[in-house]
Design an enzyme around this catalytic site. Sequence first.
Site, mmCIF file in Angstrom:
data_model
loop_
_atom_site.group_PDB
_atom_site.id
_atom_site.type_symbol
_atom_site.label_atom_id
_atom_site.label_comp_id
_atom_site.label_asym_id
_atom_site.label_seq_id
_atom_site.Cartn_x
_atom_site.Cartn_y
_atom_site.Cartn_z
ATOM 1 N N HIS A 139 17.340 30.146 -19.362
ATOM 2 C CA HIS A 139 17.645 31.378 -18.369
ATOM 3 C C HIS A 139 19.275 31.437 -18.672
ATOM 4 O O HIS A 139 20.016 30.484 -19.089
ATOM 5 C CB HIS A 139 17.588 30.887 -16.877
ATOM 6 C CG HIS A 139 17.831 31.942 -16.130
ATOM 7 N ND1 HIS A 139 18.926 32.526 -15.749
ATOM 8 C CD2 HIS A 139 16.671 32.791 -15.639
ATOM 9 C CE1 HIS A 139 18.748 33.579 -14.842
ATOM 10 N NE2 HIS A 139 17.345 33.903 -14.787
ATOM 11 N N ASP A 144 9.392 32.554 -14.093
ATOM 12 C CA ASP A 144 7.958 32.988 -14.911
ATOM 13 C C ASP A 144 6.965 32.080 -15.296
ATOM 14 O O ASP A 144 5.777 32.482 -15.636
ATOM 15 C CB ASP A 144 8.352 33.932 -16.008
ATOM 16 C CG ASP A 144 9.311 35.121 -15.775
ATOM 17 O OD1 ASP A 144 10.391 35.157 -16.082
ATOM 18 O OD2 ASP A 144 8.799 36.091 -14.816
HETATM 19 C C1 SDX Z 1 13.870 36.386 -16.085
HETATM 20 O O1 SDX Z 1 18.954 37.268 -15.827
HETATM 21 C C2 SDX Z 1 18.099 37.082 -14.845
HETATM 22 O O2 SDX Z 1 18.669 36.620 -13.941
HETATM 23 C C3 SDX Z 1 16.705 37.302 -15.290
HETATM 24 C C4 SDX Z 1 15.536 36.873 -14.385
HETATM 25 C C5 SDX Z 1 15.657 37.706 -13.127
HETATM 26 O O3 SDX Z 1 15.101 37.220 -11.977
HETATM 27 O O4 SDX Z 1 16.047 39.138 -13.215
HETATM 28 O O5 SDX Z 1 15.808 35.444 -13.812
HETATM 29 C C6 SDX Z 1 14.179 36.948 -14.817
HETATM 30 O O6 SDX Z 1 14.044 37.341 -16.873
HETATM 31 C C7 SDX Z 1 13.890 35.029 -16.234
HETATM 32 C C8 SDX Z 1 13.988 34.472 -17.867
HETATM 33 C C9 SDX Z 1 12.518 34.960 -18.499
HETATM 34 N N1 SDX Z 1 12.538 34.877 -20.145
HETATM 35 C C10 SDX Z 1 12.009 34.046 -20.629
HETATM 36 O O7 SDX Z 1 11.466 33.146 -20.273
HETATM 37 C C11 SDX Z 1 11.835 34.166 -21.972
HETATM 38 C C12 SDX Z 1 12.241 32.773 -22.802
HETATM 39 N N2 SDX Z 1 13.534 32.477 -22.566
HETATM 40 C C13 SDX Z 1 14.515 33.111 -23.418
HETATM 41 O O8 SDX Z 1 14.208 34.050 -24.167
HETATM 42 C C14 SDX Z 1 15.912 32.708 -23.172
HETATM 43 O O9 SDX Z 1 16.026 31.482 -22.663
HETATM 44 C C15 SDX Z 1 16.459 33.478 -22.397
HETATM 45 C C16 SDX Z 1 16.401 35.064 -22.786
HETATM 46 C C17 SDX Z 1 15.984 33.612 -21.000
HETATM 47 C C18 SDX Z 1 18.063 33.204 -21.840
HETATM 48 O O10 SDX Z 1 18.635 33.395 -23.305
HETATM 49 P P1 SDX Z 1 20.248 33.222 -23.408
HETATM 50 O O11 SDX Z 1 20.901 32.617 -22.115
HETATM 51 O O12 SDX Z 1 20.823 34.339 -24.144
HETATM 52 O O13 SDX Z 1 20.398 31.853 -24.129
HETATM 53 P P2 SDX Z 1 20.123 32.008 -25.948
HETATM 54 O O14 SDX Z 1 19.288 32.719 -26.308
HETATM 55 O O15 SDX Z 1 21.588 31.998 -26.319
HETATM 56 O O16 SDX Z 1 19.802 30.501 -26.256
HETATM 57 C C19 SDX Z 1 20.529 29.314 -26.288
HETATM 58 C C20 SDX Z 1 19.803 28.328 -27.117
HETATM 59 C C21 SDX Z 1 19.509 29.053 -28.277
HETATM 60 O O17 SDX Z 1 19.569 28.095 -29.514
HETATM 61 P P3 SDX Z 1 20.905 27.992 -30.180
HETATM 62 O O18 SDX Z 1 20.866 29.539 -31.057
HETATM 63 O O19 SDX Z 1 22.073 27.637 -29.349
HETATM 64 O O20 SDX Z 1 20.582 26.871 -31.402
HETATM 65 O O21 SDX Z 1 18.821 27.902 -26.388
HETATM 66 C C22 SDX Z 1 17.497 28.277 -27.382
HETATM 67 C C23 SDX Z 1 18.076 29.423 -28.450
HETATM 68 O O22 SDX Z 1 17.134 29.371 -29.500
HETATM 69 N N3 SDX Z 1 16.534 28.608 -26.432
HETATM 70 C C24 SDX Z 1 15.153 28.711 -26.515
HETATM 71 C C25 SDX Z 1 14.578 29.107 -25.401
HETATM 72 N N4 SDX Z 1 15.531 29.824 -24.581
HETATM 73 C C26 SDX Z 1 16.587 29.582 -25.264
HETATM 74 N N5 SDX Z 1 14.507 27.611 -27.337
HETATM 75 C C27 SDX Z 1 13.177 27.602 -27.083
HETATM 76 N N6 SDX Z 1 12.797 28.134 -26.053
HETATM 77 C C28 SDX Z 1 13.088 29.059 -25.100
HETATM 78 N N7 SDX Z 1 12.572 29.470 -24.156
#
Ligand code: SDX
Length: 440
Positions: free
Chosen positions: A316, A374
Amino acid sequence: MDAKTDTKTNTEKKSGTITVGNKNWDFPIYDGTVGPQVMDISKLYGESGLFTYDPGFTSTASCESKITYIDGDEGILLYRGYPIDQLAEHGDFLETCYLLLYGELPTPSQKHDFDYRVTRHTMVHEQMSRFFQGFRRDAHPMAVMTGSIGALSAFYHDSTDISDPLQRMIASLRMIAKVPTLAAMAYKYSIGQPFIYPKNDLDYSTNFLRMCYAVPTEDYKPNPVLARAMDRIFILHADHEQNASTSTVRLAGSSGANPFACIAAGCACLWGPAHGGANEAALNMLREIGHVDRIPEFIKRAKDKNDSYRLMGFGHRVYKNYDPRAKIMQKTCHEVLAELGIKDDPLLDVAMELEKIALHDEYFVEKKLYPNIDFYSGITLKAMGFPTTMFTVLFAVARTVGWIAQWKEMIEDPKQKIGRPRQLYTGATTRDYVPISRRK
Ligand code: SDX
């Protein structure tokens, strides 16, 4: 940049300084009632010729708001100051809607009046059912929702003047009331069953489940446990500060677009798998994993820097601790499975094992990736009989009130102006046109 606190009392002016080379600029610093301070840099460009640069807005506050507060490190979520677990435990969704819209919990008479007014807006214009005929039966329900919510502005012209508080209030009630009806219609249309009209003697969530699952050939028997679970799922998803879809609604609304068009824009944004589409993607991921024995293979992919694969339902932008909604969602999931007598759902086994492994894997611990709302909602909704393609639709039904409350707050903010971010331009500088006859 360093923040100077004025020697006067803490409530007096505070300012911070940005230094570039031998130049300094001071900007005001504001305190919230809780949470990080902000530095007001609205005059930065005018005074320094500099823009800030913050793709994804990881360090940018886009607005001042009194609606929802999240503390990502502590796993706290408050709607108008009330903890989400208390609201989900003791209240109902329409009470949460009133709270988000008006800032206080309703008195008994206010609650009765609000329920009455919402209930009597649940029918949609009869012409909408013909509007639906234009969609393919196999259209994704989120495509139908985005189109039909936007179409509401074609049916309810009398509540599109955003300068009129009465029209704003009517449009808000109409959307809270009609979006579930449209969602049920999208579901019925996709399975070739007739639309079921709302019934005014049912509560919001029972009414919604009946519109989804009743058929004209027999009486519908509401299941209060499932209705309560649906209502709680709506409460959990109602609002979440300045997430991507809410920010979309605020930006669309800042141009003066009508509220139906703004909510349709938010719905379109919510559809993305990184946002509200994650519940559908999380269940599809659990299906793809299929068995606990295959979990290590997927964890390995999620950790592989050269693989864009992510564990859906994990991580998140704000929560770097447990998503407080996920805890309540997990409890609700077990209640629904118990009520339906589903003992050994293989997807639940995979989910529980995946959560356990992920929470102990150093990659997920180091990156603070915890299950979000989710992760468990998909299993719950599947058990309740919804197809995977309807999961984000249900998220949109709940989030409609959050989008409207945030839109209302933006419209009523006297400091409100059209949102217009700038950019770091790295494209071609000025060059003369070359006639095609001279291009090689
Ligand atoms: C919702 O914003 C909100 O409030 C949203 C929400 C709401 O109520 O409105 O809470 C609802 O959207 C919840 C989130 C649902 N999405 C997912 O479950 C999709 C999977 N999660 C990722 O796509 C990700 O975690 C996000 C998009 C949710 C958050 O992304 P960020 O904060 O931009 O984090 P990032 O992409 O910069 O990741 C940081 C690191 C990265 O690694 P590095 O580049 O630092 O090496 O963490 C890794 C990412 O690769 N990472 C993951 C991961 N999520 C982040 N690695 C594996 N699996 C994951 N799910």
